[in-house]
Design a protein around this motif. Structure first.
Motif, short mmCIF file in Angstrom:
data_model
loop_
_atom_site.label_atom_id
_atom_site.label_comp_id
_atom_site.label_asym_id
_atom_site.label_seq_id
_atom_site.Cartn_x
_atom_site.Cartn_y
_atom_site.Cartn_z
N ALA A 150 0.84 -1.19 0.00
CA ALA A 150 0.00 0.00 0.00
C ALA A 150 0.87 1.24 0.00
O ALA A 150 1.84 1.33 0.75
N MET A 151 0.50 2.21 -0.85
CA MET A 151 1.19 3.49 -0.92
C MET A 151 0.13 4.57 -0.69
O MET A 151 -0.47 5.07 -1.63
N PRO A 152 -0.17 4.92 0.57
CA PRO A 152 -1.29 5.82 0.87
C PRO A 152 -1.16 7.19 0.20
O PRO A 152 -0.08 7.77 0.16
N TYR A 153 -2.31 7.68 -0.28
CA TYR A 153 -2.37 8.99 -0.93
C TYR A 153 -3.27 9.96 -0.18
O TYR A 153 -3.02 11.16 -0.16
N GLY A 154 -4.39 9.49 0.39
CA GLY A 154 -5.33 10.39 1.04
C GLY A 154 -6.47 9.62 1.67
O GLY A 154 -6.39 8.40 1.84
N ALA A 155 -7.55 10.34 2.03
CA ALA A 155 -8.75 9.73 2.64
C ALA A 155 -8.34 8.81 3.78
O ALA A 155 -7.53 9.18 4.62
N ASP A 156 -8.89 7.58 3.80
CA ASP A 156 -8.57 6.64 4.87
C ASP A 156 -7.43 5.70 4.49
O ASP A 156 -7.24 4.65 5.11
N ASN A 157 -6.63 6.08 3.48
CA ASN A 157 -5.59 5.19 2.95
C ASN A 157 -4.57 4.76 4.00
O ASN A 157 -4.11 3.61 4.01
N TRP A 158 -4.19 5.69 4.91
CA TRP A 158 -3.19 5.35 5.91
C TRP A 158 -3.75 4.35 6.92
O TRP A 158 -3.02 3.48 7.40
N ILE A 159 -5.02 4.49 7.25
CA ILE A 159 -5.66 3.52 8.15
C ILE A 159 -5.66 2.14 7.51
O ILE A 159 -5.32 1.13 8.15
N ASN A 160 -5.99 2.06 6.24
CA ASN A 160 -6.03 0.78 5.54
C ASN A 160 -4.64 0.17 5.40
O ASN A 160 -4.47 -1.05 5.53
#
Length: 382
Positions: A311-321
């Motif tokens: 996973a390469m988080p970009y926004g929204a809940d991406n870091w949680i996921n």
């Protein structure tokens, strides 16, 4: 029994609800989807009966593109960090969906008054369902599509809906609401009570191309950024990821939709295959790894398939996921500039990741599916 699915405009709101909608139909119940925008045609293609409740609405005006790509990316990341820190949907999002709901409310209510559903199932920000359920005196079911448990979400959403309730003559009160969570409790975050239900991944249908229908000649990783990120942030951040493909004995499939601007990526390595829009559900059975933006639906679909993830988080809940991915031991959490051939080879070769991903897939498959939930929801109606 008649079941109305009230769904916000957007594929990421519709697709997680289709497993339950199909289960209701298979059990002999009548189902209609009340939605608008791009979701209308997508629901029709999924074989459902649809009522377009706001055919003339311009939803793009609610989420206008402001500033250049760098500024939009910075704003998207900032909002994502806020969601990660708070663990709840920000007020600004509730405010914007209050506007979207107001645009769809009258059309939804008027149709519901004619069709008279016994139950209303809704994507979690589609407050028109709360209005309809309260007006008709029927139960509402919140269909989750993220790993966030927000038991107070209907109550937080209600003040943003109050002017719409009042305009349409409905008491500003919540109906009975039953949340459905799309993952086991140990994968969820936040507070709230609800029923877990096995997620049924759906990404649309397609005609399989030859390269997907034939045995693959080498291991395969797909790279995708979902439907939102390419339009907001572009695909330039993938440069380091694709450059790393040179040092990997595998095929990297670049699945970014039909019209991505690939110029920022320069010349691609020979083992990178660029494809047009291809449903993730068609790709997953062939994959040895997946690289994505951290979207909740993508994360859970890959988990169901037992595919190790980056996973390469970009926004929204991406870091949680992304945190859920690492906590579960099924993948990695890195930014694009941190990805090199060593990371890609680990995604392919780490047997611990692969074993854990397979074990989680088996656990997810054993969860009660929509077919088991339908009778419980029917009991709500009595």
């Amino acid at each position: 029994m008649r079941v109305l699915f009230a769904v916000s405009p957007g594929l990421d709101h519709l697709y997680p609800a289709l497993g339950l909608a199909s289960a209701f139909r298979t059990a002999g119940h009548d189902v209609v989807v009340a939605t608008a925008g791009v979701t209308v045609d997508a629901a029709v293609r999924a074989g459902l009966t649809v009522r377009d409740v706001a055919p003339d609405a311009d939803f793009s005006a609610v989420f206008p593109k402001k500033g250049n790509r760098e500024e939009r990316t910075r704003m998207m990341r900032q909002r994502g960090r806020e969601i990660t820190a708070s663990g709840v949907t920000p007020e600004i999002i509730l405010e914007k969906f209050g506007t979207i709901n107001d645009m769809m409310a009258e059309g939804t209510l008027r149709f519901a008054e004619t069709w008279r559903p016994d139950l209303v199932v809704y994507s979690r920000l589609q407050g028109t369902a709360l209005l309809v359920a309260r007006a008709l005196g029927v139960p509402a079911v919140e269909n989750g599509y993220s790993f966030l448990r927000e038991g107070d979400l209907p109550a937080r959403l209600l003040p943003h809906l109050a002017p719409t309730f009042e305009r349409l003559g409905v008491p500003v009160e919540l109906p009975s609401v039953t949340p459905l969570y799309f993952a086991p409790q140990h994968m969820m975050r936040g507070e709230g009570e609800g029923w877990p239900m096995r997620f049924v991944p759906y990404h649309g249908g397609c005609v399989l191309p030859d390269w997907l229908a034939e045995p693959k000649r080498r291991r395969r990783i797909v790279v995708t950024l979902g439907t939102i990120v390419p339009g907001v942030a572009g695909v330039g951040s993938l440069g380091s990821v694709l450059a790393a493909a040179d040092g990997v004995d595998a095929e990297l499939v670049l699945a970014l939709g039909d019209e991505p601007d690939l110029e920022p990526l320069g010349t691609l390595p020979d083992n990178v295959r660029v494809v047009g829009w291809t449903p993730l559900s068609a790709l997953l059975p062939t994959l040895d790894g997946i690289i994505h933006h951290g979207g909740a639906g993508t994360t859970l679909a890959a988990a169901h398939a037992g595919v190790p993830q980056l996973a390469m988080p970009y926004g929204a809940d991406n870091w949680i996921n992304a945190e859920i991915i690492t906590d579960a031991g099924i993948g990695l959490d890195l930014q694009p500039e941190e990805v090199d051939s060593g990371v890609l080879n680990r995604l392919l070769d780490d047997e611990a990741l692969r074993k854990t991903a397979g074990a989680l897939a088996a656990e997810l498959a054993a969860q009660p599916g929509p077919d088991a939930i339908v009778p419980r929801l029917a009991d709500l109606v009595g």
